[in-house]
Design a protein around this motif. Structure first.
Motif, PDB file in Angstrom:
ATOM      1  N   ALA A 124       0.822  -1.211   0.000  1.00  0.00           N
ATOM      2  CA  ALA A 124       0.000   0.000   0.000  1.00  0.00           C
ATOM      3  C   ALA A 124       0.853   1.256   0.000  1.00  0.00           C
ATOM      4  O   ALA A 124       0.466   2.285  -0.570  1.00  0.00           O
ATOM      5  N   HIS A 125       2.000   1.203   0.639  1.00  0.00           N
ATOM      6  CA  HIS A 125       2.914   2.352   0.636  1.00  0.00           C
ATOM      7  C   HIS A 125       3.422   2.615  -0.780  1.00  0.00           C
ATOM      8  O   HIS A 125       3.520   3.767  -1.216  1.00  0.00           O
ATOM      9  N   ARG A 126       3.731   1.552  -1.490  1.00  0.00           N
ATOM     10  CA  ARG A 126       4.275   1.693  -2.840  1.00  0.00           C
ATOM     11  C   ARG A 126       3.200   2.026  -3.877  1.00  0.00           C
ATOM     12  O   ARG A 126       3.455   2.773  -4.828  1.00  0.00           O
ATOM     13  N   GLU A 127       2.009   1.458  -3.689  1.00  0.00           N
ATOM     14  CA  GLU A 127       0.935   1.658  -4.668  1.00  0.00           C
ATOM     15  C   GLU A 127      -0.360   2.039  -3.948  1.00  0.00           C
ATOM     16  O   GLU A 127      -1.305   1.235  -3.881  1.00  0.00           O
ATOM     17  N   PRO A 128      -0.432   3.243  -3.406  1.00  0.00           N
ATOM     18  CA  PRO A 128      -1.622   3.640  -2.651  1.00  0.00           C
ATOM     19  C   PRO A 128      -2.883   3.696  -3.498  1.00  0.00           C
ATOM     20  O   PRO A 128      -3.990   3.595  -2.958  1.00  0.00           O
ATOM     21  N   ALA A 177      -1.427   5.719   4.262  1.00  0.00           N
ATOM     22  CA  ALA A 177      -1.268   6.990   4.980  1.00  0.00           C
ATOM     23  C   ALA A 177       0.192   7.399   5.078  1.00  0.00           C
ATOM     24  O   ALA A 177       0.557   8.544   4.786  1.00  0.00           O
ATOM     25  N   THR A 178       1.051   6.472   5.499  1.00  0.00           N
ATOM     26  CA  THR A 178       2.471   6.820   5.657  1.00  0.00           C
ATOM     27  C   THR A 178       3.114   7.109   4.311  1.00  0.00           C
ATOM     28  O   THR A 178       4.000   7.973   4.216  1.00  0.00           O
ATOM     29  N   GLY A 179       2.671   6.426   3.273  1.00  0.00           N
ATOM     30  CA  GLY A 179       3.205   6.703   1.947  1.00  0.00           C
ATOM     31  C   GLY A 179       2.810   8.081   1.448  1.00  0.00           C
ATOM     32  O   GLY A 179       3.637   8.830   0.925  1.00  0.00           O
ATOM     33  N   ARG A 180       1.548   8.439   1.637  1.00  0.00           N
ATOM     34  CA  ARG A 180       1.083   9.748   1.169  1.00  0.00           C
ATOM     35  C   ARG A 180       1.662  10.894   2.000  1.00  0.00           C
ATOM     36  O   ARG A 180       1.774  12.025   1.525  1.00  0.00           O
TER      37      ARG A 180
END
Length: 220
Positions: free
Chosen positions: A67-71, A132-135
């Motif tokens: 999810a971090h890589r492909e939100p 969330a952390t990725g964005r």
């Protein structure tokens, strides 16, 4: 102000136990294990913590990473998590904590994570945490460490409330288990969503008995 400085302040905010992420309402099955007399002393508690950390690295970390890589694929990752978490207590806990993260991300950080309309979206913790952390711009390794740190901190907080550890001893254990957490992070970081697995089946069984306990402090 440098962007990396802003991000570091936000990381500290996510580490802060005052951030309403919902984790302190859950014991990850520890309460049931104590009442079922599977955790009776410090050696069995230590074994429980280590096994639970390893399970988190194999069952949640790959979804956080994806999810971090492909939100933009959040709905897909959420559906995969829903299919994977078949044990009802763990599934419910993941959804409750995920919704808490989504609400905090929106109200505090201005991130709208939940799809509109919701449809069959369950709102599980791992994919929402990774998104969330990725964005927010957190480095992937930081997001992975945050997840494992949150899990261990929640377990130790539960152990204190269950009178299995004192506050200073719990902090000492948090320090001692740091190297294990980092080793598990490195191992989990190499896993993809096709590698999702449960590594502590007995813990899953004990947690599944949580709703049948006579008295309960936690939701899971």
């Amino acid at each position: 102000m440098r962007a990396e400085g802003v991000h570091e302040w936000q990381v500290w905010q996510w580490v802060d136990s005052a951030l309403p992420g919902g984790g302190f309402a859950h014991s990850a099955g520890l309460e049931a294990a104590v009442q079922l007399r599977q955790v009776t002393d410090r050696p069995t508690l230590r074994a429980y913590l280590e096994a639970s950390l390893e399970q988190t690295a194999h069952s949640m970390l790959p979804l956080v990473t994806a999810a971090h890589r492909e939100p933009e694929r959040l709905v897909e990752w959420d559906a995969l998590c829903e299919a994977f978490l078949r044990q009802h207590v763990a599934n419910r806990a993941s959804r409750l904590q995920g919704r808490a993260i989504a609400l905090t991300a929106e109200k505090v950080f201005g991130l709208r994570l939940l799809p509109d309309p919701m449809g069959s979206f369950a709102g599980h913790l791992a994919p929402l945490f990774g998104t969330a952390t990725g964005r927010l711009g957190f480095p992937l390794e930081t997001a992975q460490r945050l997840l494992l740190f949150w899990h261990l901190r929640g377990l130790l907080a539960a152990a204190m409330r269950l009178n299995r550890l004192g506050p200073l001893e719990a902090q000492d254990w948090q320090r001692q288990l740091g190297p294990l957490g980092e080793a598990l992070r490195e191992r989990g970081a190499a896993l993809g969503v096709d590698d999702l697995c449960q590594t502590a089946p007995l813990q899953e069984l004990w947690q599944g008995a949580h709703d049948r306990l006579t008295t309960r402090l936690f939701q899971s």
